[in-house]
Write an enzyme that holds these catalytic residues in place. Structure first.
Site, PDB file in Angstrom:
ATOM      1  N   GLY A 209     -29.188  18.786  90.117  1.00  0.00           N
ATOM      2  CA  GLY A 209     -29.238  20.275  89.375  1.00  0.00           C
ATOM      3  C   GLY A 209     -30.066  21.218  89.652  1.00  0.00           C
ATOM      4  O   GLY A 209     -30.935  20.553  90.385  1.00  0.00           O
ATOM      5  N   TYR A 210     -30.155  22.502  89.357  1.00  0.00           N
ATOM      6  CA  TYR A 210     -30.511  23.699  89.972  1.00  0.00           C
ATOM      7  C   TYR A 210     -31.564  24.554  88.007  1.00  0.00           C
ATOM      8  O   TYR A 210     -30.181  24.627  87.818  1.00  0.00           O
ATOM      9  CB  TYR A 210     -29.349  24.493  90.524  1.00  0.00           C
ATOM     10  CG  TYR A 210     -29.262  23.833  91.674  1.00  0.00           C
ATOM     11  CD1 TYR A 210     -29.702  23.803  92.978  1.00  0.00           C
ATOM     12  CD2 TYR A 210     -27.979  22.794  91.326  1.00  0.00           C
ATOM     13  CE1 TYR A 210     -29.707  23.528  94.073  1.00  0.00           C
ATOM     14  CE2 TYR A 210     -27.496  22.265  92.685  1.00  0.00           C
ATOM     15  CZ  TYR A 210     -28.320  22.680  93.838  1.00  0.00           C
ATOM     16  OH  TYR A 210     -27.894  22.288  95.226  1.00  0.00           O
TER      17      TYR A 210
END
Length: 157
Positions: free
Chosen positions: A28-29
């Protein structure tokens, strides 16, 4: 400064089949702006925090650090942009280079991309017979963009 130089290609699934299960990746970011990307990733039993700069050509600054798996799980579940990237990575050696083939799941099901890291932008490489179109310069194929514009929503030609 650490640099990442890589080329990215679509994979011809008629010519490539996975050799084994590969390694499961969940990522994820925390930030997915094109100028800077901050990624959290669990890859198999390891967890990493990666910071990348803007891509120029096929090169960008990259810094990567191991982090506790428990911390990565909390960051992925509570702080990262959604949806998460879910994929299996397979590695194959061809022409003296290690190719990483990502088979995406979930929102990006059906997308299979191969990447190869280079010593320089001009380095010549031998392409495996299963390599298709080069997409190194197409930002749609950046993992950070796949969360905003998943492959399943692309208009198929």
């Amino acid at each position: 400064m650490a640099k990442e130089i890589e080329r990215k290609y679509l994979v011809n699934l008629a010519a490539w089949k996975p050799q084994g299960e590969g390694t499961h990746f969940k990522q994820g970011y925390l930030n997915s702006q094109k100028e800077r990307v901050v990624r959290v990733r669990i890859e198999g039993t390891k967890a990493k925090l990666t910071i990348k700069g803007i891509t120029t050509g096929v090169t960008r600054a990259e810094f990567e650090y191991l982090i506790p798996g428990e911390d990565a799980a909390i960051l992925l579940d509570n702080l990262c942009e959604q949806p998460l990237i879910d994929k299996h990575r397979h590695k194959e050696v061809h022409g003296g280079k290690t190719w990483e083939i990502d088979v995406f799941h979930g929102e990006n099901e059906g997308l299979v991309v191969a990447e190869v890291e280079l010593a320089s932008e001009g380095e010549k490489i031998m392409l495996p017979d299963w390599v298709g179109q080069e997409v190194s310069s197409d930002p749609r194929y950046f993992n950070s963009n796949l969360l905003k514009h998943p492959f399943k929503n692309w208009t198929k030609a």
